[in-house]
Design a protein around this motif. Sequence first.
Motif, PDB file in Angstrom:
ATOM      1  N   LEU A  33      41.573  47.574  30.611  1.00  0.00           N
ATOM      2  CA  LEU A  33      41.365  46.916  29.314  1.00  0.00           C
ATOM      3  C   LEU A  33      42.418  45.841  29.073  1.00  0.00           C
ATOM      4  O   LEU A  33      42.081  44.713  28.666  1.00  0.00           O
ATOM      5  CB  LEU A  33      41.406  47.947  28.192  1.00  0.00           C
ATOM      6  CG  LEU A  33      41.263  47.379  26.775  1.00  0.00           C
ATOM      7  CD1 LEU A  33      39.946  46.644  26.611  1.00  0.00           C
ATOM      8  CD2 LEU A  33      41.399  48.480  25.729  1.00  0.00           C
ATOM      9  N   LEU A  34      43.669  46.149  29.337  1.00  0.00           N
ATOM     10  CA  LEU A  34      44.723  45.163  29.153  1.00  0.00           C
ATOM     11  C   LEU A  34      44.519  43.976  30.095  1.00  0.00           C
ATOM     12  O   LEU A  34      44.700  42.811  29.698  1.00  0.00           O
ATOM     13  CB  LEU A  34      46.087  45.805  29.396  1.00  0.00           C
ATOM     14  CG  LEU A  34      47.306  44.891  29.233  1.00  0.00           C
ATOM     15  CD1 LEU A  34      47.350  44.298  27.833  1.00  0.00           C
ATOM     16  CD2 LEU A  34      48.591  45.659  29.533  1.00  0.00           C
ATOM     17  N   SER A 111      49.575  50.161  37.941  1.00  0.00           N
ATOM     18  CA  SER A 111      49.271  49.229  36.845  1.00  0.00           C
ATOM     19  C   SER A 111      48.912  47.852  37.396  1.00  0.00           C
ATOM     20  O   SER A 111      47.986  47.190  36.909  1.00  0.00           O
ATOM     21  CB  SER A 111      50.476  49.116  35.897  1.00  0.00           C
ATOM     22  OG  SER A 111      50.748  50.350  35.281  1.00  0.00           O
ATOM     23  N   PHE A 112      49.643  47.414  38.410  1.00  0.00           N
ATOM     24  CA  PHE A 112      49.344  46.142  39.057  1.00  0.00           C
ATOM     25  C   PHE A 112      47.934  46.147  39.645  1.00  0.00           C
ATOM     26  O   PHE A 112      47.175  45.184  39.506  1.00  0.00           O
ATOM     27  CB  PHE A 112      50.371  45.870  40.158  1.00  0.00           C
ATOM     28  CG  PHE A 112      50.069  44.655  40.988  1.00  0.00           C
ATOM     29  CD1 PHE A 112      50.482  43.399  40.573  1.00  0.00           C
ATOM     30  CD2 PHE A 112      49.369  44.761  42.173  1.00  0.00           C
ATOM     31  CE1 PHE A 112      50.199  42.274  41.338  1.00  0.00           C
ATOM     32  CE2 PHE A 112      49.079  43.645  42.949  1.00  0.00           C
ATOM     33  CZ  PHE A 112      49.495  42.398  42.521  1.00  0.00           C
ATOM     34  N   PHE A 113      47.562  47.256  40.287  1.00  0.00           N
ATOM     35  CA  PHE A 113      46.236  47.362  40.916  1.00  0.00           C
ATOM     36  C   PHE A 113      45.130  47.250  39.869  1.00  0.00           C
ATOM     37  O   PHE A 113      44.187  46.469  40.028  1.00  0.00           O
ATOM     38  CB  PHE A 113      46.131  48.690  41.655  1.00  0.00           C
ATOM     39  CG  PHE A 113      44.733  49.040  42.082  1.00  0.00           C
ATOM     40  CD1 PHE A 113      44.150  48.430  43.178  1.00  0.00           C
ATOM     41  CD2 PHE A 113      43.991  49.979  41.373  1.00  0.00           C
ATOM     42  CE1 PHE A 113      42.851  48.739  43.566  1.00  0.00           C
ATOM     43  CE2 PHE A 113      42.697  50.306  41.757  1.00  0.00           C
ATOM     44  CZ  PHE A 113      42.129  49.683  42.858  1.00  0.00           C
ATOM     45  N   TRP A 114      45.236  48.011  38.775  1.00  0.00           N
ATOM     46  CA  TRP A 114      44.180  47.981  37.771  1.00  0.00           C
ATOM     47  C   TRP A 114      44.125  46.635  37.059  1.00  0.00           C
ATOM     48  O   TRP A 114      43.048  46.150  36.698  1.00  0.00           O
ATOM     49  CB  TRP A 114      44.381  49.101  36.753  1.00  0.00           C
ATOM     50  CG  TRP A 114      44.053  50.458  37.282  1.00  0.00           C
ATOM     51  CD1 TRP A 114      44.883  51.540  37.353  1.00  0.00           C
ATOM     52  CD2 TRP A 114      42.793  50.902  37.808  1.00  0.00           C
ATOM     53  NE1 TRP A 114      44.239  52.621  37.903  1.00  0.00           N
ATOM     54  CE2 TRP A 114      42.945  52.259  38.176  1.00  0.00           C
ATOM     55  CE3 TRP A 114      41.560  50.291  38.008  1.00  0.00           C
ATOM     56  CZ2 TRP A 114      41.910  52.996  38.732  1.00  0.00           C
ATOM     57  CZ3 TRP A 114      40.521  51.031  38.562  1.00  0.00           C
ATOM     58  CH2 TRP A 114      40.705  52.366  38.920  1.00  0.00           C
ATOM     59  N   GLY A 115      45.283  46.012  36.835  1.00  0.00           N
ATOM     60  CA  GLY A 115      45.283  44.690  36.216  1.00  0.00           C
ATOM     61  C   GLY A 115      44.642  43.643  37.096  1.00  0.00           C
ATOM     62  O   GLY A 115      43.921  42.755  36.620  1.00  0.00           O
ATOM     63  N   ALA A 116      44.888  43.725  38.411  1.00  0.00           N
ATOM     64  CA  ALA A 116      44.334  42.736  39.337  1.00  0.00           C
ATOM     65  C   ALA A 116      42.837  42.911  39.530  1.00  0.00           C
ATOM     66  O   ALA A 116      42.095  41.933  39.674  1.00  0.00           O
ATOM     67  CB  ALA A 116      45.053  42.841  40.682  1.00  0.00           C
ATOM     68  N   ILE A 117      42.370  44.164  39.507  1.00  0.00           N
ATOM     69  CA  ILE A 117      40.948  44.409  39.786  1.00  0.00           C
ATOM     70  C   ILE A 117      40.084  44.228  38.542  1.00  0.00           C
ATOM     71  O   ILE A 117      38.849  44.181  38.655  1.00  0.00           O
ATOM     72  CB  ILE A 117      40.757  45.833  40.365  1.00  0.00           C
ATOM     73  CG1 ILE A 117      39.472  45.912  41.182  1.00  0.00           C
ATOM     74  CG2 ILE A 117      40.756  46.883  39.253  1.00  0.00           C
ATOM     75  CD1 ILE A 117      39.288  47.234  41.891  1.00  0.00           C
ATOM     76  N   SER A 118      40.697  44.113  37.385  1.00  0.00           N
ATOM     77  CA  SER A 118      39.918  44.035  36.143  1.00  0.00           C
ATOM     78  C   SER A 118      39.000  42.812  36.106  1.00  0.00           C
ATOM     79  O   SER A 118      37.877  42.885  35.604  1.00  0.00           O
ATOM     80  CB  SER A 118      40.867  44.013  34.934  1.00  0.00           C
ATOM     81  OG  SER A 118      41.754  42.912  35.020  1.00  0.00           O
TER      82      SER A 118
END
Length: 278
Positions: A33-34, A111-118
């Motif tokens: 979400l972020l 956190s980096f992974f989820w931010g990049a894949i968003s």
Amino acid sequence: MIRLWLEVGPQKVPPVVRVLIRFLLTHAVLGVLLGMMLLQMLYLAVSTVRPGGLVGWYVDSTLLLLCNGACVAYVDYLVQRAKHRAFGEVRTFIGDGVLGRRDRLLSLGVSFFWGAISGVLLFSEHGMLGLAIGAVIIGILHVGLFSRAMAEMLRAEHMVTWLDLQILLYIYVTMLACFTLFNVSLQILHDFINVAPAFSMPLSSKLIVDTFYFTVVMATTVGFGDISPQTWDAKLVVVLQCLTSYVMFGLIVGIALRGVRSGSVADRVDKKVDNEAS
């Protein structure tokens, strides 16, 4: 201390793998979400300079997605730093373990992974479907986690600590994120299959922010009416969201009004109660 049920895998699994799986679950919806909100804010900022939009440009840009992941990881770092200042140590979001240096770095990596894949999820039909399913699964897990935590905190002899409130607030914010991502997925999937929009808001560059706003308005039962559900499935989601969010918020406020003690005081009292019981 609260007995939490979120145990991942058998005991023979290496600790680092268990921590990694735990972080993948606890950081998923908040990180995605972020990341989506950061991407859309970037779109609003750059589109004023680059007319015609840049949807294809920034989704295909690996560098931009990596930068987005770095921004989400930095937010995680700020949260860790704030928790260390408040509690003198950094614990997991669900409060059942102190994070060492390796674990904190692992948290930043997740956190980096989820931010990049968003960004990939946001502009993919299959990504939206997977996101909706993932939001439902993680939401159900956190409802169970909330129920077990409340059962422990509502005991007459239990003394509420700031760490307890941190756990409850984390679960509540995660549920808001789950409903936001599900509503976004529902709106985009309706557009993909060419049916009536799920909600009365356009598929624009402000979709994520509009949906988050709508979710918070529904969770607080304010209901301004500027955005509303239009289809039967969206209405069912909103009903479930209102009931879940309102009950959770009411219980959290009730727990907080009982009084909050420091962790050391509560641990001494809990130990005394256990000794008297035995």
